[in-house]
Design a protein around this motif. Structure first.
Motif, PDB file in Angstrom:
ATOM      1  N   MET A  16     -23.178  -1.079  19.908  1.00  0.00           N
ATOM      2  CA  MET A  16     -22.969  -1.539  20.852  1.00  0.00           C
ATOM      3  C   MET A  16     -22.460  -2.828  21.412  1.00  0.00           C
ATOM      4  SD  MET A  16     -22.576   1.439  23.744  1.00  0.00           S
ATOM      5  CE  MET A  16     -20.693   0.859  23.996  1.00  0.00           C
ATOM      6  N   GLY A  17     -23.792  -3.674  20.919  1.00  0.00           N
ATOM      7  CA  GLY A  17     -23.970  -4.672  21.090  1.00  0.00           C
ATOM      8  C   GLY A  17     -23.181  -5.863  20.411  1.00  0.00           C
ATOM      9  N   ASN A  18     -22.790  -5.383  19.463  1.00  0.00           N
ATOM     10  CA  ASN A  18     -21.820  -5.959  18.506  1.00  0.00           C
ATOM     11  C   ASN A  18     -20.431  -6.073  18.947  1.00  0.00           C
ATOM     12  OD1 ASN A  18     -23.752  -6.418  16.388  1.00  0.00           O
ATOM     13  ND2 ASN A  18     -23.294  -4.714  15.928  1.00  0.00           N
ATOM     14  N   MET A  19     -19.927  -5.618  20.433  1.00  0.00           N
ATOM     15  CA  MET A  19     -18.810  -5.102  20.821  1.00  0.00           C
ATOM     16  C   MET A  19     -18.567  -6.439  21.855  1.00  0.00           C
ATOM     17  SD  MET A  19     -19.088  -1.494  21.806  1.00  0.00           S
ATOM     18  CE  MET A  19     -17.323  -1.152  21.370  1.00  0.00           C
ATOM     19  N   ARG A  20     -18.400  -7.511  21.117  1.00  0.00           N
ATOM     20  CA  ARG A  20     -18.714  -8.830  21.482  1.00  0.00           C
ATOM     21  C   ARG A  20     -17.309  -9.345  23.294  1.00  0.00           C
ATOM     22  NH1 ARG A  20     -22.925 -11.563  21.971  1.00  0.00           N
ATOM     23  NH2 ARG A  20     -21.957 -13.835  22.488  1.00  0.00           N
ATOM     24  N   LYS A  21     -16.166  -8.172  22.930  1.00  0.00           N
ATOM     25  CA  LYS A  21     -15.037  -8.415  23.248  1.00  0.00           C
ATOM     26  C   LYS A  21     -15.462  -6.977  24.879  1.00  0.00           C
ATOM     27  CE  LYS A  21     -12.409 -10.004  20.246  1.00  0.00           C
ATOM     28  NZ  LYS A  21     -10.498  -9.527  19.726  1.00  0.00           N
ATOM     29  N   LEU A  22     -16.026  -6.916  25.019  1.00  0.00           N
ATOM     30  CA  LEU A  22     -16.707  -6.059  26.039  1.00  0.00           C
ATOM     31  C   LEU A  22     -16.006  -6.368  27.030  1.00  0.00           C
ATOM     32  CD1 LEU A  22     -16.843  -3.062  25.655  1.00  0.00           C
ATOM     33  CD2 LEU A  22     -19.046  -2.823  26.263  1.00  0.00           C
ATOM     34  N   GLU A  23     -15.315  -6.144  27.621  1.00  0.00           N
ATOM     35  CA  GLU A  23     -15.945  -6.427  29.067  1.00  0.00           C
ATOM     36  C   GLU A  23     -16.206  -5.672  31.140  1.00  0.00           C
ATOM     37  OE1 GLU A  23     -11.519  -7.428  30.684  1.00  0.00           O
ATOM     38  OE2 GLU A  23     -11.812  -8.700  29.011  1.00  0.00           O
ATOM     39  N   ALA A  24     -15.985  -3.794  30.733  1.00  0.00           N
ATOM     40  CA  ALA A  24     -16.649  -3.413  31.232  1.00  0.00           C
ATOM     41  C   ALA A  24     -16.745  -2.229  30.660  1.00  0.00           C
ATOM     42  CB  ALA A  24     -15.840  -2.907  32.105  1.00  0.00           C
ATOM     43  N   LEU A  25     -18.262  -1.049  31.165  1.00  0.00           N
ATOM     44  CA  LEU A  25     -17.967  -0.045  30.184  1.00  0.00           C
ATOM     45  C   LEU A  25     -19.661   0.478  31.724  1.00  0.00           C
ATOM     46  CD1 LEU A  25     -19.369   1.298  28.099  1.00  0.00           C
ATOM     47  CD2 LEU A  25     -21.646   0.357  27.543  1.00  0.00           C
ATOM     48  N   ALA A  26     -18.571   2.104  31.307  1.00  0.00           N
ATOM     49  CA  ALA A  26     -19.436   2.585  32.434  1.00  0.00           C
ATOM     50  C   ALA A  26     -19.806   4.037  31.530  1.00  0.00           C
ATOM     51  CB  ALA A  26     -17.738   3.545  33.168  1.00  0.00           C
ATOM     52  N   LEU A  27     -21.329   4.471  31.747  1.00  0.00           N
ATOM     53  CA  LEU A  27     -21.827   5.345  31.551  1.00  0.00           C
ATOM     54  C   LEU A  27     -22.444   5.928  32.275  1.00  0.00           C
ATOM     55  CD1 LEU A  27     -24.393   2.721  28.790  1.00  0.00           C
ATOM     56  CD2 LEU A  27     -22.012   4.238  28.330  1.00  0.00           C
ATOM     57  N   GLN A  28     -22.637   5.651  33.890  1.00  0.00           N
ATOM     58  CA  GLN A  28     -22.938   7.537  34.469  1.00  0.00           C
ATOM     59  C   GLN A  28     -22.515   8.588  34.255  1.00  0.00           C
ATOM     60  OE1 GLN A  28     -20.916   4.665  35.559  1.00  0.00           O
ATOM     61  NE2 GLN A  28     -19.590   5.419  37.535  1.00  0.00           N
ATOM     62  N   GLY A  29     -23.212   9.400  35.233  1.00  0.00           N
ATOM     63  CA  GLY A  29     -22.782  10.623  34.846  1.00  0.00           C
ATOM     64  C   GLY A  29     -23.227  11.368  33.680  1.00  0.00           C
ATOM     65  N   ASN A  30     -24.120  10.842  33.555  1.00  0.00           N
ATOM     66  CA  ASN A  30     -24.390  11.611  31.452  1.00  0.00           C
ATOM     67  C   ASN A  30     -25.672  11.409  31.822  1.00  0.00           C
ATOM     68  OD1 ASN A  30     -22.235  11.672  29.462  1.00  0.00           O
ATOM     69  ND2 ASN A  30     -21.888   9.576  30.564  1.00  0.00           N
ATOM     70  N   ASP A  31     -25.948  11.893  30.564  1.00  0.00           N
ATOM     71  CA  ASP A  31     -27.542  12.096  30.767  1.00  0.00           C
ATOM     72  C   ASP A  31     -28.490  11.853  29.384  1.00  0.00           C
ATOM     73  OD1 ASP A  31     -27.883  15.245  32.105  1.00  0.00           O
ATOM     74  OD2 ASP A  31     -26.908  16.117  30.294  1.00  0.00           O
TER      75      ASP A  31
ATOM     76  N   HIS B 226     -27.361  14.861  34.639  1.00  0.00           N
ATOM     77  CA  HIS B 226     -26.961  16.760  34.887  1.00  0.00           C
ATOM     78  C   HIS B 226     -28.563  17.414  34.890  1.00  0.00           C
ATOM     79  CE1 HIS B 226     -22.437  15.860  34.704  1.00  0.00           C
ATOM     80  NE2 HIS B 226     -22.906  15.410  34.047  1.00  0.00           N
ATOM     81  N   ASP B 227     -28.743  16.811  33.972  1.00  0.00           N
ATOM     82  CA  ASP B 227     -30.395  17.552  33.284  1.00  0.00           C
ATOM     83  C   ASP B 227     -31.507  17.182  33.407  1.00  0.00           C
ATOM     84  OD1 ASP B 227     -28.141  19.871  31.208  1.00  0.00           O
ATOM     85  OD2 ASP B 227     -28.907  20.051  33.676  1.00  0.00           O
ATOM     86  N   ALA B 228     -31.023  15.693  32.727  1.00  0.00           N
ATOM     87  CA  ALA B 228     -32.354  14.869  32.734  1.00  0.00           C
ATOM     88  C   ALA B 228     -33.579  14.787  33.583  1.00  0.00           C
ATOM     89  CB  ALA B 228     -31.930  12.802  32.722  1.00  0.00           C
ATOM     90  N   ASP B 229     -34.784  14.424  33.129  1.00  0.00           N
ATOM     91  CA  ASP B 229     -35.917  14.605  33.516  1.00  0.00           C
ATOM     92  C   ASP B 229     -35.997  13.060  34.021  1.00  0.00           C
ATOM     93  OD1 ASP B 229     -37.645  16.477  31.351  1.00  0.00           O
ATOM     94  OD2 ASP B 229     -36.255  17.367  33.420  1.00  0.00           O
TER      95      ASP B 229
END
Length: 134
Positions: A71-86, A117-120
């Motif tokens: 994902m570090g190669n995604m040079r045009k990426l402006e916004a990335l939302a990863l919250q609420g996962n494991d 949700h289930d991560a320690d």
């Protein structure tokens, strides 16, 4: 589907993994998959195919594993939302580099007491612009 530019599938209760074939949709610039029941990992092959994407939201699913370093190669990426996962581990340095050297100005993860949700443990992030508590 190589000409598809926007993929809005948020809030549809999809219960599946992210198909690796989606990486063939190389013209995508915006992807919203948040609020479903997606499981599994973020496939490296998909992230490589989405090199020109500007906005990705996979928030509030049940994705797990580590964040792909590609994902570090995604040079045009402006916004990335990863919250609420494991997700586990740390946001890769390669992705953090986009916060300071490229267009990425919104990097949101879930961290705090629980990483999903289930991560320690929380997903560790030294470069996130927003951190949602667990």
């Amino acid at each position: 589907m190589n000409s598809l530019r926007h993929l809005y599938l948020d809030g549809n209760a999809f219960a599946s993994t992210i198909p690796t074939e989606w990486g063939e949709m190389t013209a995508l610039t915006q992807i919203y998959l948040n609020g479903n029941d997606l499981t599994g990992i973020l496939p490296q092959e998909v992230m490589e195919g989405w090199a020109d994407v500007k906005r990705i939201s996979v928030a509030d699913n049940r994705l797990s594993g580590t964040i792909p370093t590609t994902m570090g190669n995604m040079r045009k990426l402006e916004a990335l939302a990863l919250q609420g996962n494991d997700f586990t581990g740390s946001v890769p340095d390669e992705l953090c580099a986009l916060v300071t050297t490229a267009a990425l100005n919104e990097l949101t993860v879930r961290c705090g007491e629980a990483g999903g949700h289930d991560a320690d443990e929380p997903l560790r992030c030294s470069c996130c612009t927003a951190c949602h508590g667990g």
